[in-house]
Motif scaffolding. Structure first.
Motif, PDB file in Angstrom:
ATOM      1  N   ARG A 223       0.844  -1.209   0.000  1.00 44.31           N
ATOM      2  CA  ARG A 223       0.000   0.000   0.000  1.00 44.31           C
ATOM      3  C   ARG A 223       0.879   1.260   0.000  1.00 44.31           C
ATOM      4  O   ARG A 223       0.611   2.226  -0.728  1.00 44.31           O
ATOM      5  CB  ARG A 223      -0.918  -0.026   1.222  1.00 44.31           C
ATOM      6  N   GLY A 224       1.947   1.255   0.814  1.00 42.99           N
ATOM      7  CA  GLY A 224       2.837   2.411   0.862  1.00 42.99           C
ATOM      8  C   GLY A 224       3.514   2.669  -0.470  1.00 42.99           C
ATOM      9  O   GLY A 224       3.607   3.814  -0.931  1.00 42.99           O
ATOM     10  N   ARG A 225       3.983   1.590  -1.120  1.00 43.80           N
ATOM     11  CA  ARG A 225       4.643   1.755  -2.418  1.00 43.80           C
ATOM     12  C   ARG A 225       3.656   2.266  -3.461  1.00 43.80           C
ATOM     13  O   ARG A 225       3.996   3.119  -4.295  1.00 43.80           O
ATOM     14  CB  ARG A 225       5.263   0.422  -2.854  1.00 43.80           C
ATOM     15  N   ALA A 226       2.430   1.764  -3.430  1.00 42.89           N
ATOM     16  CA  ALA A 226       1.402   2.252  -4.357  1.00 42.89           C
ATOM     17  C   ALA A 226       1.112   3.726  -4.125  1.00 42.89           C
ATOM     18  O   ALA A 226       0.948   4.498  -5.081  1.00 42.89           O
ATOM     19  CB  ALA A 226       0.126   1.427  -4.205  1.00 42.89           C
ATOM     20  N   ASN A 227       1.068   4.152  -2.865  1.00 43.68           N
ATOM     21  CA  ASN A 227       0.853   5.573  -2.567  1.00 43.68           C
ATOM     22  C   ASN A 227       1.985   6.427  -3.119  1.00 43.68           C
ATOM     23  O   ASN A 227       1.755   7.531  -3.637  1.00 43.68           O
ATOM     24  CB  ASN A 227       0.724   5.788  -1.064  1.00 43.68           C
TER      25      ASN A 227
ATOM     26  N   CYS B  11      -2.374   1.344  -9.332  1.00 39.99           N
ATOM     27  CA  CYS B  11      -3.505   0.410  -9.432  1.00 39.99           C
ATOM     28  C   CYS B  11      -3.019  -1.010  -9.658  1.00 39.99           C
ATOM     29  O   CYS B  11      -3.542  -1.961  -9.060  1.00 39.99           O
ATOM     30  CB  CYS B  11      -4.432   0.830 -10.566  1.00 39.99           C
ATOM     31  N   HIS B  12      -2.012  -1.157 -10.513  1.00 42.78           N
ATOM     32  CA  HIS B  12      -1.480  -2.487 -10.818  1.00 42.78           C
ATOM     33  C   HIS B  12      -0.960  -3.169  -9.555  1.00 42.78           C
ATOM     34  O   HIS B  12      -1.243  -4.360  -9.320  1.00 42.78           O
ATOM     35  CB  HIS B  12      -0.368  -2.362 -11.859  1.00 42.78           C
ATOM     36  N   LEU B  13      -0.201  -2.448  -8.735  1.00 40.01           N
ATOM     37  CA  LEU B  13       0.327  -3.029  -7.507  1.00 40.01           C
ATOM     38  C   LEU B  13      -0.790  -3.506  -6.590  1.00 40.01           C
ATOM     39  O   LEU B  13      -0.750  -4.622  -6.051  1.00 40.01           O
ATOM     40  CB  LEU B  13       1.195  -2.005  -6.769  1.00 40.01           C
ATOM     41  N   LEU B  14      -1.792  -2.667  -6.398  1.00 33.68           N
ATOM     42  CA  LEU B  14      -2.881  -2.996  -5.482  1.00 33.68           C
ATOM     43  C   LEU B  14      -3.741  -4.137  -6.025  1.00 33.68           C
ATOM     44  O   LEU B  14      -4.118  -5.053  -5.286  1.00 33.68           O
ATOM     45  CB  LEU B  14      -3.729  -1.748  -5.222  1.00 33.68           C
ATOM     46  N   GLU B  15      -4.040  -4.082  -7.327  1.00 34.90           N
ATOM     47  CA  GLU B  15      -4.872  -5.127  -7.921  1.00 34.90           C
ATOM     48  C   GLU B  15      -4.149  -6.479  -7.903  1.00 34.90           C
ATOM     49  O   GLU B  15      -4.768  -7.530  -7.659  1.00 34.90           O
ATOM     50  CB  GLU B  15      -5.257  -4.747  -9.346  1.00 34.90           C
TER      51      GLU B  15
ATOM     52  N   LEU C 153      -5.916  -1.812 -17.402  1.00 32.46           N
ATOM     53  CA  LEU C 153      -5.303  -2.901 -16.662  1.00 32.46           C
ATOM     54  C   LEU C 153      -5.989  -4.241 -16.868  1.00 32.46           C
ATOM     55  O   LEU C 153      -5.551  -5.239 -16.292  1.00 32.46           O
ATOM     56  CB  LEU C 153      -5.313  -2.568 -15.158  1.00 32.46           C
ATOM     57  N   GLY C 154      -7.049  -4.295 -17.635  1.00 35.98           N
ATOM     58  CA  GLY C 154      -7.769  -5.553 -17.798  1.00 35.98           C
ATOM     59  C   GLY C 154      -8.864  -5.679 -16.757  1.00 35.98           C
ATOM     60  O   GLY C 154      -9.290  -4.692 -16.157  1.00 35.98           O
ATOM     61  N   PRO C 155      -9.331  -6.910 -16.522  1.00 38.81           N
ATOM     62  CA  PRO C 155     -10.460  -7.101 -15.596  1.00 38.81           C
ATOM     63  C   PRO C 155     -10.111  -6.640 -14.186  1.00 38.81           C
ATOM     64  O   PRO C 155      -8.958  -6.706 -13.752  1.00 38.81           O
ATOM     65  CB  PRO C 155     -10.677  -8.618 -15.626  1.00 38.81           C
ATOM     66  N   ALA C 156     -11.124  -6.171 -13.481  1.00 32.13           N
ATOM     67  CA  ALA C 156     -10.929  -5.769 -12.096  1.00 32.13           C
ATOM     68  C   ALA C 156     -10.645  -7.001 -11.244  1.00 32.13           C
ATOM     69  O   ALA C 156     -10.983  -8.124 -11.631  1.00 32.13           O
ATOM     70  CB  ALA C 156     -12.178  -5.048 -11.590  1.00 32.13           C
ATOM     71  N   PRO C 157     -10.018  -6.834 -10.072  1.00 28.43           N
ATOM     72  CA  PRO C 157      -9.755  -7.984  -9.212  1.00 28.43           C
ATOM     73  C   PRO C 157     -11.039  -8.695  -8.827  1.00 28.43           C
ATOM     74  O   PRO C 157     -12.094  -8.072  -8.669  1.00 28.43           O
ATOM     75  CB  PRO C 157      -9.087  -7.358  -7.978  1.00 28.43           C
ATOM     76  N   ALA C 158     -10.942 -10.015  -8.674  1.00 29.15           N
ATOM     77  CA  ALA C 158     -12.104 -10.771  -8.243  1.00 29.15           C
ATOM     78  C   ALA C 158     -12.452 -10.419  -6.802  1.00 29.15           C
ATOM     79  O   ALA C 158     -11.550 -10.262  -5.970  1.00 29.15           O
ATOM     80  CB  ALA C 158     -11.809 -12.268  -8.352  1.00 29.15           C
ATOM     81  N   PRO C 159     -13.749 -10.278  -6.472  1.00 29.67           N
ATOM     82  CA  PRO C 159     -14.111  -9.965  -5.090  1.00 29.67           C
ATOM     83  C   PRO C 159     -13.858 -11.156  -4.185  1.00 29.67           C
ATOM     84  O   PRO C 159     -13.937 -12.311  -4.624  1.00 29.67           O
ATOM     85  CB  PRO C 159     -15.610  -9.647  -5.179  1.00 29.67           C
TER      86      PRO C 159
END
Length: 481
Positions: free
Chosen positions: A169-173, A185-189, A472-478
């Motif tokens: 999360r820190g690196r994505a921020n 977004c890629h890192l978090l997804e 980025l393609g499909p959103a992450p699966a819930p």
């Protein structure tokens, strides 16, 4: 030093352990026979003290009990209380960051990191680096912050993924603040997909990731993904007890509600976050709540209240010396000032941010007498620039372009619009790019350059063609709830 069975701790070599056994035995006045019996022989103790044999786990436990220490202390030389003391000091350092300036907390985290390295405590070292990274984010040292978070991920590479999530999360921020929205977004997804694919349905880790993904989604104009992440975060909330995580979730959800025009609900969500942050004494996060409430009021046309909230946020961030965040607030405050007819004050805020000079305190001198801003030192380096608050750099140029248009200077306006465009395009801030292209197209059309205006409009339309999506393609699966 090697790995052994004492909880995964790194053990000293046989010679070092032998000398330690000899020293402790001598201090206690024990003979080799008294130390050895009944499980071992004096000859074994002699061989061990000479460094010719490594003690087994069972031998370590026996010897440690006789010598009045823990097996870990005997094998590593590290007092059993050391890790606990470091954790207490980590708590103090985090409190110093929550209530004070990042420059004051950073040396505490650095000292703790050095001690953790000295005593081979990788978990405590990772936590110290995580805190240092947060300090560097607040002060705007984004490259160093990124390296801190990446170091934490490397240190914890063999740990379960939820343990690494705060560093991710820190690196994505850090990437989001430099203007690399898609990569954030890629890192978090990626982390979300890995958590769900491996069955690591840790509610705290998932809530942290979904809440963190809302800001880059919204900055990119991917409102549908942001809203979906907010829905999943809200569904996870009943399974989470950490008030700081819940406050961050409410703050993120408010952004999606604002985009949907649900202003009253957004304000209510921010009020919940603000209450939790006040209880936790997290001053930077509390300032962010005032910042977002100012944005909410601005969206609803309540400009006087918006200005008041933004000034409060700016004063708090300036007092905390959270330089980058304070500078970003100045851009949003300048927007409110311009809309209130105070174009001169708005311009006085914006120009130093882009050209160097007085920064992160100008809001106090540009506003009402009730403000408490401080004056920072002059510098030739722009406070906001590509790689440091790129989205707000684009916003500042956009505002200066609007002010130039209102003052009858179309050439200066066009220069600012064109300066903003590549910054926002590189960041992937689709909604902002579309708005800017509309402004540039209107300006070009009014000055008789119809073909150039059409090109600007086409560029803007291209960025609005896939509303609510990313590349980025499909959103992450819930996760399964």
């Amino acid at each position: 030093m090697t790995e052994n069975g004492t909880g995964g701790a790194r053990l000293d070599g046989p010679a070092v352990i032998g000398r330690r056994v000899l020293r402790l035995r001598t201090e206690l006045g024990l003979t080799q026979r008294q130390l050895a019996e009944p499980a071992y022989t004096p000859a074994y103790v002699s061989t061990l003290e000479s460094g010719k044999v490594r003690p087994s786990d069972a031998a370590l436990r026996h010897l440690a009990q006789r010598l009045g220490v823990t097996p870990e202390e005997l094998a590593t030389g590290r007092p059993a209380r050391l890790a606990a003391e470091l954790r207490l000091r980590l708590t103090d350092a985090r409190r110093a960051l929550a209530t004070g300036a990042p420059e004051d907390a950073a040396p505490l985290f650095r000292a703790l990191c050095a001690e953790a390295v000295e005593h081979a405590l990788p978990g405590e070292r990772a936590d110290a680096l995580l805190g240092l990274g947060e300090c560097l984010l607040e002060s705007g040292d984004l490259d160093d912050a990124h390296e801190c978070f990446a170091s934490v991920e490397r240190l914890l590479a063999d740990e379960p993924l939820p343990r690494r999530v705060p560093a991710i999360r820190g690196r994505a921020n850090a990437h989001r603040l430099t203007g690399e929205l898609r990569y954030a977004c890629h890192l978090l997804e990626t982390a979300l997909d890995q958590l769900n694919a491996t069955g690591l349905h840790d509610p705290d880790a998932l809530l942290l990731l979904y809440s963190a993904s809302i800001a880059p989604y919204m900055d990119m104009g991917a409102h549908e993904r942001g809203a979906h992440a907010a829905e999943l975060a809200l569904a996870l909330a009943p399974r989470v007890d950490d008030p700081a995580l819940l406050a961050g979730m409410h703050r993120g959800v408010a952004r999606t509600l604002i985009a949907q025009g649900r202003i009253a609900e957004a304000d209510a969500s921010l009020a919940k976050a603000q209450d939790l942050y006040q209880q936790l004494h997290l001053r930077t996060e509390l300032a962010h709540c005032h910042w977002m409430r100012g944005y909410v009021h601005a969206q609803d046309g309540r400009l006087e209240r918006a200005e008041s909230e933004l000034r409060t946020a700016h004063e708090m961030l300036t007092a905390k010396r959270a330089a980058l965040f304070a500078e970003q607030v100045e851009v949003e405050l300048a927007d409110v000032l311009r809309r209130r007819g105070k174009a001169g004050e708005a311009e006085a805020l914006l120009r130093p941010l882009l050209t160097g000079g007085t920064t992160a305190g100008a809001a106090g001198s540009a506003g009402s007498a009730g403000s408490a801003g401080e004056t920072a030192e002059a510098t030739d380096v722009p406070a906001l620039r590509a790689g440091r608050g790129a989205v707000h750099v684009g916003a500042a140029h956009r505002l200066l372009g609007l002010i130039a248009e209102e003052c009858g200077d179309p050439d200066a306006a066009e220069e600012h619009y064109r300066a903003a465009l590549p910054l926002l395009e590189r960041a992937g801030a689709a909604g902002d790019v579309a708005d800017l292209c509309r402004l540039l197209g209107d300006l070009l059309r009014r000055t008789g350059r119809t073909e150039a205006a059409l090109d600007a409009y086409r560029t803007g339309l291209a960025h609005r063609a896939a509303l609510g999506t990313t590349t980025l393609g499909p959103a992450p699966a819930p996760p399964p709830m």
